[in-house]
Design an enzyme around this catalytic site. Structure first.
Site, short mmCIF file in Angstrom:
data_model
loop_
_atom_site.label_atom_id
_atom_site.label_comp_id
_atom_site.label_asym_id
_atom_site.label_seq_id
_atom_site.Cartn_x
_atom_site.Cartn_y
_atom_site.Cartn_z
N ASP A 2 -5.32 9.34 9.02
CA ASP A 2 -5.65 8.44 10.13
C ASP A 2 -5.58 9.45 11.20
O ASP A 2 -4.86 10.48 11.58
CB ASP A 2 -4.46 7.46 10.21
CG ASP A 2 -4.46 6.52 9.22
OD1 ASP A 2 -5.59 6.35 8.82
OD2 ASP A 2 -3.25 5.73 8.89
N ASP B 240 4.09 1.00 11.88
CA ASP B 240 3.04 0.43 11.46
C ASP B 240 2.76 -1.11 12.06
O ASP B 240 1.66 -1.65 11.78
CB ASP B 240 2.78 0.37 10.18
CG ASP B 240 2.46 1.74 9.36
OD1 ASP B 240 2.24 2.71 10.25
OD2 ASP B 240 2.77 1.76 8.13
N ARG C 157 -4.60 10.84 3.74
CA ARG C 157 -3.58 11.88 3.75
C ARG C 157 -2.53 11.55 2.45
O ARG C 157 -1.86 12.71 2.18
CB ARG C 157 -2.80 11.34 4.91
CG ARG C 157 -1.47 12.29 5.40
CD ARG C 157 -0.88 11.89 6.68
NE ARG C 157 0.50 12.10 6.69
CZ ARG C 157 0.84 13.63 6.90
NH1 ARG C 157 -0.05 14.64 7.33
NH2 ARG C 157 1.97 13.92 6.96
N LYS D 153 1.06 -1.42 0.16
CA LYS D 153 0.00 -0.06 -0.08
C LYS D 153 1.08 1.30 0.11
O LYS D 153 0.59 2.07 -0.84
CB LYS D 153 -0.77 0.05 1.22
CG LYS D 153 -1.58 1.38 1.62
CD LYS D 153 -2.48 1.36 2.66
CE LYS D 153 -1.56 2.04 3.94
NZ LYS D 153 -1.56 3.47 3.69
N ASN D 154 1.84 1.30 0.78
CA ASN D 154 2.59 2.55 1.08
C ASN D 154 3.39 2.91 -0.08
O ASN D 154 4.14 3.83 -0.23
CB ASN D 154 3.29 2.51 2.39
CG ASN D 154 2.51 2.64 3.48
OD1 ASN D 154 1.09 2.98 3.47
ND2 ASN D 154 2.94 2.43 4.66
C1 UD1 Z 1 4.21 6.85 6.04
C2 UD1 Z 1 3.25 5.66 5.70
C3 UD1 Z 1 2.54 5.39 7.31
C4 UD1 Z 1 3.69 5.17 8.13
C5 UD1 Z 1 4.75 6.24 7.98
C6 UD1 Z 1 5.93 6.27 9.18
C7 UD1 Z 1 2.49 6.14 3.60
C8 UD1 Z 1 1.19 6.09 2.74
N1 UD1 Z 1 2.32 6.16 5.04
O1 UD1 Z 1 3.38 8.04 6.56
O2 UD1 Z 1 2.14 4.34 7.19
O3 UD1 Z 1 3.34 4.92 9.42
O4 UD1 Z 1 5.10 6.58 6.82
O5 UD1 Z 1 6.51 5.05 8.74
O6 UD1 Z 1 3.50 5.94 3.13
N2 UD1 Z 1 6.32 14.89 10.08
C9 UD1 Z 1 6.64 16.08 10.30
N3 UD1 Z 1 6.53 17.14 9.25
C10 UD1 Z 1 6.35 16.46 7.84
C11 UD1 Z 1 6.18 15.19 7.67
C12 UD1 Z 1 6.28 14.42 8.69
O7 UD1 Z 1 6.75 16.64 11.44
O8 UD1 Z 1 6.41 17.40 6.93
C13 UD1 Z 1 6.55 13.99 11.07
C14 UD1 Z 1 5.11 13.26 11.32
O9 UD1 Z 1 4.24 14.00 12.10
C15 UD1 Z 1 5.59 11.88 12.07
C16 UD1 Z 1 6.76 11.66 11.41
O10 UD1 Z 1 7.40 12.94 10.82
O11 UD1 Z 1 5.58 12.25 13.44
C17 UD1 Z 1 6.73 10.52 10.49
O12 UD1 Z 1 5.72 10.80 9.44
P1 UD1 Z 1 6.03 10.50 7.95
O13 UD1 Z 1 7.49 9.60 7.79
O14 UD1 Z 1 5.99 11.50 6.91
O15 UD1 Z 1 5.02 9.30 7.59
P2 UD1 Z 1 3.98 9.49 6.37
O16 UD1 Z 1 4.64 9.76 5.25
O17 UD1 Z 1 2.71 10.44 6.68
#
Ligand code: UD1
Length: 417
Positions: free
Chosen positions: A116, A304, A92, A22-23
């Site tokens: 989520d 996850d 998202r 999925k990711n």
């Molecule tokens: C992706 C995955 C999700 C997984 C996560 C971490 C997808 C669709 N989803 O989510 O299943 O749980 O990686 O492995 O691929 N953050 C910031 N600023 C930003 C971006 C992120 O502060 O601009 C923080 C977030 O709040 C969080 C952390 O970084 O605490 C990790 O987020 P991120 O790695 O970006 O997760 P996603 O890409 O949203």
């Protein structure tokens, strides 16, 4: 109202095919927007997030054909630059169209994401990176607006190795002028998969899968085919399920090297793990052993799979401490799990889990995809009947979870209230 009814306890035995990730696929679909021609993806999981992303692409002007597990995306006509609120709030990952649209059209307007309920999830790192590449960013009325005639290469250091920010910046950099270097990049296998697909389309990327990714901008991408990598989180869910139910399960079509730490942790809990080239067998007899576990970005233990590990440790001999370092409030399902008899107490980033001899079935609600899958595992371990409600969350990320579990001997049915 649909829900899963589970009669426990179950012992999972047999083999289970693992679907495409999925990711990964959601980003690959977004990246297809950058290609003026057809992109064909194979091993695409039939999950509702993929359907939602197809809708996003269609609204942006691409044509999407999804048959069996293959998808063709043609973004060869005029594209729109706006991704509407109603879709982005449902998923998202739709923020991942920001980089591709900006690169292809020179402008993008994307609603600020929801997604989520697992903690505050800002996109500041995505936006700061794009700004460094020359984009002008504004945010108004719940939308992010980005404009750039042509992005230019630059050096970017991410404050945190965010998966989404790495993906978005990587995509934006592919057709930017000059060289982009992303430091402290996410090392997740899904980032590597995205780079592999982009390279098949003519991009020049080095270092994906390491902390430094270098992208040499090219003028245009061309059509290509790509096979989505196996879903390590789905695989991990079944592996943990095998251990928690003291079963014997072979995961078919996986990349064992992407599951290193989860499998090591299962061995620490007392499971036997045998790795093949594209399969993994997990067997367990007896009660799991307690352990401490910290969640970290890849190659650390994946956030996850944290909820599923909590189910396993809930039935362990002894007390465990689970520390969540990626999302600050990924504990919403703890109260649900405790209703099944687990003894989990959360303090800040830590959960203290006192192992109990048995869980008991109860009606529970899935707050998000992964916690939902964990509650299903809880239902398999528990004695008696469990009803898992709000299963639309689970269906976002798991292809036919009840069918695959039934194939392993579980008594789980889809019911309608
Ligand atoms: C992706 C995955 C999700 C997984 C996560 C971490 C997808 C669709 N989803 O989510 O299943 O749980 O990686 O492995 O691929 N953050 C910031 N600023 C930003 C971006 C992120 O502060 O601009 C923080 C977030 O709040 C969080 C952390 O970084 O605490 C990790 O987020 P991120 O790695 O970006 O997760 P996603 O890409 O949203």
């Amino acid at each position: 109202m649909r829900y899963y009814a589970i009669e426990g306890p179950a012992r999972l035995v047999g083999s289970v095919p693992i679907s495409g990730a999925k990711n990964s696929v959601l980003k690959l679909m977004a990246a297809a927007l950058m290609v003026p021609g057809e992109v064909t993806l194979h091993n695409v999981p039939r999950i509702t997030d993929v359907v939602l992303m197809s809708e996003v692409l269609t609204r942006l002007g691409a044509r999407v054909r999804f048959e069996g597990h293959s998808m063709t995306i043609a973004a060869d006509g005029d594209l729109h630059d706006e991704t509407p609120y109603d879709l982005v709030t449902k998923m998202r990952a739709s923020i991942e169209v920001l980089g591709p649209l900006l690169a292809r059209l020179g402008r993008a307007r994307v609603a600020l994401p929801g997604g989520d309920a697992i903690g505050s999830r800002p996109i500041d790192l995505h936006l700061r990176g794009l700004e460094r590449m020359g984009a002008k960013i504004g945010a108004e009325h719940g939308y992010v607006e980005a404009i750039a005639d042509r992005l230019h290469g630059t050096d970017i250091v991410l404050e945190f190795p965010s998966v989404g920010a790495t993906d978005n910046l990587l995509m934006a950099a592919v057709t930017a002028r000059g060289t982009t270097r992303i430091d402290n990049a996410a090392r997740e296998p899904e980032v590597q998969d995205l780079a592999a697909m982009l390279c098949a389309c003519g991009a020049r990327i080095e270092g994906a899968g390491t902390t430094t990714i270098t992208v040499e901008g090219v003028d245009e991408l061309h059509p290509a085919e790509h096979t989505v990598l196996p879903d390590r989180i789905e695989a991990g869910t079944f592996a943990i399920g095998a251990a928690a139910t003291r079963g014997d399960v072979e995961l078919i079509g996986v990349r064992p090297e992407h599951l290193r730490l989860p499998l090591e942790k299962l061995e620490q809990a007392g499971a036997d793990v045998t790795e093949g080239t594209s399969s993994v067998r997990v067997t367990m007899s007896g009660r799991p052993r307690a352990m401490d576990l910290a969640v970290l970005p890849y190659p650390g233990f994946p956030t996850d799979l944290q909820p599923m590990m909590m189910v396993l440790l809930s039935c362990a001999q002894g007390a465990s401490i689970l520390t969540e370092n990626v999302f600050e409030s990924r504990w919403l399902f703890v109260d649900e799990l405790n209703r099944m008899g687990s003894q989990v107490r959360v303090e800040g980033h830590h959960a203290v889990i006192r192992g109990v001899e048995r869980l008991t079935g109860a009606p529970v609600r899935a707050p998000d995809i992964r916690a939902g899958a964990a509650l299903v595992l809880g239902g398999l371990v528990a004695h008696g009947r469990t009803e898992v409600h709000a299963i639309e969350h689970i269906e976002r990320g798991y292809e036919d979870l009840p069918g695959k579990l039934r194939g392993l001997g579980a008594r789980i049915t889809l019911e309608r209230a």
